[in-house]
Design a protein around this motif. Structure first.
Motif, PDB file in Angstrom:
ATOM      1  N   ALA A  96       0.861  -1.181   0.000  1.00 20.37           N
ATOM      2  CA  ALA A  96       0.000   0.000   0.000  1.00 20.37           C
ATOM      3  C   ALA A  96       0.897   1.231   0.000  1.00 20.37           C
ATOM      4  O   ALA A  96       1.863   1.301   0.772  1.00 20.37           O
ATOM      5  N   GLU A 299      -7.631   1.784  -5.867  1.00 18.19           N
ATOM      6  CA  GLU A 299      -7.808   2.815  -4.852  1.00 18.19           C
ATOM      7  C   GLU A 299      -9.001   2.482  -3.971  1.00 18.19           C
ATOM      8  O   GLU A 299      -9.885   1.709  -4.362  1.00 18.19           O
ATOM      9  N   THR A 305      -9.257   9.994   3.287  1.00 19.08           N
ATOM     10  CA  THR A 305      -8.106   9.796   2.404  1.00 19.08           C
ATOM     11  C   THR A 305      -8.413   8.809   1.290  1.00 19.08           C
ATOM     12  O   THR A 305      -9.251   7.924   1.436  1.00 19.08           O
ATOM     13  N   GLN A 307      -6.764   5.911  -0.578  1.00 16.21           N
ATOM     14  CA  GLN A 307      -5.651   4.993  -0.443  1.00 16.21           C
ATOM     15  C   GLN A 307      -5.366   4.266  -1.750  1.00 16.21           C
ATOM     16  O   GLN A 307      -6.275   3.900  -2.492  1.00 16.21           O
ATOM     17  N   LEU A 340      -8.185  -2.491   4.801  1.00 21.80           N
ATOM     18  CA  LEU A 340      -7.803  -1.110   5.094  1.00 21.80           C
ATOM     19  C   LEU A 340      -8.863  -0.430   5.959  1.00 21.80           C
ATOM     20  O   LEU A 340     -10.039  -0.396   5.603  1.00 21.80           O
ATOM     21  N   ASN A 342      -9.478   2.866   9.170  1.00 23.68           N
ATOM     22  CA  ASN A 342      -8.900   4.025   9.840  1.00 23.68           C
ATOM     23  C   ASN A 342      -9.169   3.914  11.342  1.00 23.68           C
ATOM     24  O   ASN A 342     -10.152   3.303  11.764  1.00 23.68           O
ATOM     25  N   VAL A 374      -4.445   5.366   8.857  1.00 23.64           N
ATOM     26  CA  VAL A 374      -4.984   4.370   7.933  1.00 23.64           C
ATOM     27  C   VAL A 374      -4.026   3.191   7.877  1.00 23.64           C
ATOM     28  O   VAL A 374      -2.810   3.373   7.764  1.00 23.64           O
ATOM     29  N   SER A 412      -0.536   7.683   1.793  1.00 27.30           N
ATOM     30  CA  SER A 412      -1.459   7.315   2.868  1.00 27.30           C
ATOM     31  C   SER A 412      -1.380   8.233   4.078  1.00 27.30           C
ATOM     32  O   SER A 412      -2.067   8.005   5.073  1.00 27.30           O
TER      33      SER A 412
END
Length: 437
Positions: A96, A299, A305, A307, A340, A342, A374, A412
């Protein structure tokens, strides 16, 4: 006969002379009298030096204030490292942007990569000839070799066969031709165009770029990837992919499901991940020797955000070979996007550090908003406090923004301004007078 002449006596000290005149003997010497006499002599000198030193201390330039972080320098996500749905053969790698390696599968040894090599061809072309947004770049003369190579589809090569000798193709369309229908003839044309007709010189540029990116197990021998001697690893290709996702002009091409050339012919993207699940491309590659291969990116919106994840799957020999590579990549991509998340690291108003005025004064600074990191379970991300390139003031009111708290790195990272919790005041006279450094 007269006697020897007497030498005159030395003059008496002033006090003795005064005593003779007043008939009072001089006071006998004592330590106290000696000390008093010395004090009267040296005290003015000491006072003068003290005044000079005080003036110097007061007019010396103040040290530049600095930010010091008191918050923890890292944050680790809860949970154990997630399991990945790796393929059954070959090798794979997943990362990532800004967060690091998600995981890898298989021995990362150099293997043939087929047309995945064109990702480096496009990278080198764009580094040397950047495209401006909305423009198609330089016009490239189409030579006889490009037209003749375009007929090699009968030999199993991927080509674009609509080029006309003496005509032109834009840089944008040439890049689209190699990244979407994977045209070998256009890859060679681009190499000759960039290197003044010397394809070998362009291949050297490809290998130099690989070296700069730390792709230690990669060797390019041709710009199209047709040669089985063009070899790499999934890990090395991900290193390249992480740079390509920073090239919006190239990603705008690789994420297209199809491309229409200047003649009006439409060519489909062999990467069937497009346009689903936030997929961004990047490049397919398949030969009998190499098997099915894919360098891909995607993505995902996480919190505030966007990522970016990059992966590579090499050496898939299931039937069909490219379809097998794409299916394996899809599973890895979806699993990475799913993991993924947060998580809160700092809350608005938390003290995260202080401004050090260099003379012992510390003024606390606070986060101006919630800060979320993240990542995925068991991942550790870095937390940094910096002045964001601006010079810190000597004085400022409470609430003044004086820096930035950054969580994570690269694509990120999350940044939040920090502000003074109380007034930042200049050092006092006492601090100036007693400073040592």
């Amino acid at each position: 006969m007269s006697g020897p002449r007497r030498q005159p006596l030395p003059p008496k000290p002033p006090l003795d002379m005064l005593a003779d005149l007043t008939n009072n003997p001089p006071p006998p010497p004592s330590p106290l009298r000696t000390a008093v006499r010395r004090f009267k002599i040296y005290a003015p000198v000491v006072v003068l030096l003290a005044v000079i030193l005080a003036v110097v201390q007061l007019v010396r330039p103040l040290p530049d204030p600095k930010l010091t972080m008191t918050a923890k320098k890292t944050y680790t996500f809860d949970g154990g490292a997630p399991a990945m749905p790796w393929p059954k053969e070959g090798q794979a790698y997943m990362a990532a942007a800004g967060l690091g390696t998600v995981g890898s599968f298989g021995e990362q040894k150099p293997v043939a990569i087929g047309s995945v090599a064109k990702a480096m061809t496009a990278y080198v072309i764009l580094k040397g000839h950047p495209l401006k947004k909305g423009e198609k770049g330089a016009m490239i003369d189409v030579d006889k070799a490009a037209v003749e190579d375009g007929k090699k589809e009968s030999e199993g090569e991927s080509t674009v066969n609509t080029l006309k000798e003496g005509g032109q193709i834009s840089e944008y369309d040439a890049l689209a031709a190699i990244m979407i229908p994977s045209a070998n003839n256009v890859a060679r044309l681009l190499a000759r165009w960039d290197a003044g007709g010397d394809q070998e010189a362009f291949v050297k540029k490809m290998n130099d770029a690989a070296k700069e990116l730390g792709m230690t197990n990669t060797t390019y021998t041709d710009p199209s990837g047709l040669d089985a001697t063009t070899v790499s690893t999934a890990e090395d290709q991900v290193k390249l992919g992480l740079k390509i996702v920073e090239m919006p002009e190239l990603i705008a091409i690789t994420r297209l499901p199809n491309w229409t050339d200047a003649s009006g012919k439409s060519w489909r993207n062999y990467n069937d991940l497009i346009p689903f699940n936030g997929s961004l491309g990047i490049k397919t590659g398949s030969t009998t020797k190499a098997g099915g291969n894919l360098l891909f990116a995607a993505e995902k919106k996480v919190g505030k955000t966007n990522q970016l994840v990059v992966g590579a799957v090499l050496g898939q020999h299931g039937v069909p070979i490219l379809g097998t590579a794409i299916d394996a990549s899809r599973q890895i991509m979806l699993a990475t996007q799913k993991m993924l998340v947060n998580a809160p690291v700092v809350k608005k108003g938390d003290v995260v550090g202080y401004v050090d005025n260099g003379l012992g004064g510390h003024t606390p600074v606070i986060a101006t908003a919630d800060v979320e990191a993240v990542g995925w379970p068991a991942l550790t991300v870095k937390v940094k406090l910096g002045d964001d390139g601006a010079k810190l003031p000597q004085t400022a009111r409470a609430g003044t923004e004086v820096g930035v708290l950054t969580v994570g790195e690269g694509a990120s990272q999350v940044k939040v301004p920090v502000a003074l919790k109380s007034d930042l005041v200049a050092p006092g006279v006492g601090s100036k007078l007693t400073r040592v450094g």
